[in-house]
Design an enzyme around this catalytic site. Sequence first.
Site, PDB file in Angstrom:
ATOM      1  N   SER A  79       0.844  -1.182   0.000  1.00 59.48           N
ATOM      2  CA  SER A  79       0.000   0.000   0.000  1.00 59.48           C
ATOM      3  C   SER A  79       0.893   1.250   0.000  1.00 59.48           C
ATOM      4  O   SER A  79       1.824   1.311  -0.798  1.00 59.48           O
ATOM      5  CB  SER A  79      -0.961  -0.028   1.198  1.00 59.48           C
ATOM      6  OG  SER A  79      -2.012   0.891   1.025  1.00 59.48           O
ATOM      7  N   ASP A 106      -8.720  -5.162  -5.875  1.00 63.76           N
ATOM      8  CA  ASP A 106      -8.388  -4.015  -5.033  1.00 63.76           C
ATOM      9  C   ASP A 106      -8.553  -2.690  -5.782  1.00 63.76           C
ATOM     10  O   ASP A 106      -7.915  -2.481  -6.818  1.00 63.76           O
ATOM     11  CB  ASP A 106      -6.938  -4.179  -4.557  1.00 63.76           C
ATOM     12  CG  ASP A 106      -6.430  -2.993  -3.777  1.00 63.76           C
ATOM     13  OD1 ASP A 106      -7.248  -2.257  -3.184  1.00 63.76           O
ATOM     14  OD2 ASP A 106      -5.192  -2.805  -3.743  1.00 63.76           O
ATOM     15  N   HIS A 166      -6.073  -6.362  -1.807  1.00 63.41           N
ATOM     16  CA  HIS A 166      -5.015  -5.424  -1.430  1.00 63.41           C
ATOM     17  C   HIS A 166      -3.888  -6.139  -0.684  1.00 63.41           C
ATOM     18  O   HIS A 166      -4.122  -6.763   0.360  1.00 63.41           O
ATOM     19  CB  HIS A 166      -5.635  -4.345  -0.535  1.00 63.41           C
ATOM     20  CG  HIS A 166      -4.812  -3.120  -0.341  1.00 63.41           C
ATOM     21  ND1 HIS A 166      -4.389  -2.326  -1.377  1.00 63.41           N
ATOM     22  CD2 HIS A 166      -4.335  -2.538   0.787  1.00 63.41           C
ATOM     23  CE1 HIS A 166      -3.698  -1.296  -0.895  1.00 63.41           C
ATOM     24  NE2 HIS A 166      -3.654  -1.402   0.415  1.00 63.41           N
TER      25      HIS A 166
END
Length: 432
Positions: free
Chosen positions: A111, A375, A400
């Site tokens: 991320s 995601d 994700h």
Amino acid sequence: MPSEEKRYFVNGAFRSANGSRVFLMIGGEGAANPAWMTSGAWLAYAEKFGALCIMLEHRFYGKSHPTTDMSTNNLRYLSSRQALADIAHFQTVMTQKLGLGDGKWVVFGGSYPGSLAAWYRMKYPHLAHAAVASSAPVNAVVNFSEYLEVVQLSLSVNHSGCPRALRQASDTVIQLLTYQENYQKITDDFKLCELLQVNSVMDSAYFLEALAENIMNVVQYNNDNRAFEGIKGTNITMQVVCDIMANESLGAPYERYVSVINTILEAMEEKCVDASYKKYVQEMTNTSWEGPASSGGRQWVYQTCTEFGFFQSTDSASQPFSGFPLSYHVQQCSDIYDPAFNISTVTDSVQQTNEYYGGFNIKGSRIVFPNGLIDPWHALGINSDLGSDLFAIPMPDAAHCANMYPVRPEEPPILPTARRYIMALLDKWLRL
């Protein structure tokens, strides 16, 4: 910020005798979780290549406090650029402290830390030998309306009518909001923590987003393996949500939406939904390290206002919700930090971020970008190879950062393939 003020963890279980390889997990917008020091795909890589494993917490998060409080004036020291400089200094200090010599450092992150991993390899190529940048949103954007577009696409894969039912439910909620006598019903139905009060567009937008975020999170983390971190509610998947939304025996789409939210609350072991914008602003303007938003909320929203945008608005017609436009997100920047924040200042900051890092136009080498295609964040990531040494791993049916988690039998079949590919790239790069 001296290196001794930044929290870090070390696992030397896999370190080979010569100790020439170091794997660094970069922390992000929350406390560094030591669970990653005992589990996760990166440890399998470390065992294969005899690497020392280190995880570094991001300044201003967790227990890494460089200032006396989080006043807006002090938050000017919070940025991705400063975080990269911290990593560089930390690497230099630890190399000397642990006698690592000319060891090869590979950085990992998922991320926002995935972006940091890629950017660290780009900006400090003399220090980072390679990077694994998982689910990394490398392109900053003010109005990230694509987020909810991907939510709609992902939800429609197995249930084509699911997004439409959510849209109908959302529209019904908005209709109910027009009459104050409905507020008690809404409060009871969705188990709000206090009686709904709507005195401004910010109040209604915050409430509508608070409901929608439950669905957004299910999509983003669909069928992942975050449970090892202590995360609750991972059993609630897109399938669960859409099965409920398709179940006409539960009533109209509004009643089904109520059922979905209550099901998620129960799975998360949460008693109620916080839907008060006034309370949110009060918590977010508390600058104490012991404040209610100190675990990361005040810090991360500041970074979105000053660097990234990433505002997940309902401004696209191709998504299932209504009521929280870009203007709502930008107004938060002003309400929480400084009245001087406006769309122009945020836009300028986001542009500077892309000018500094390159956005989608990444330049460099020895970086791999795994992205789960379920995601929504993959819309801001690298999903096709950029050259002979900048590789993408698009992962259908994966969520994700899914490739980072420990292996489990129920995971999407693409994940073992992705991990083997990463292993092969690391083997190639570490030989150089």
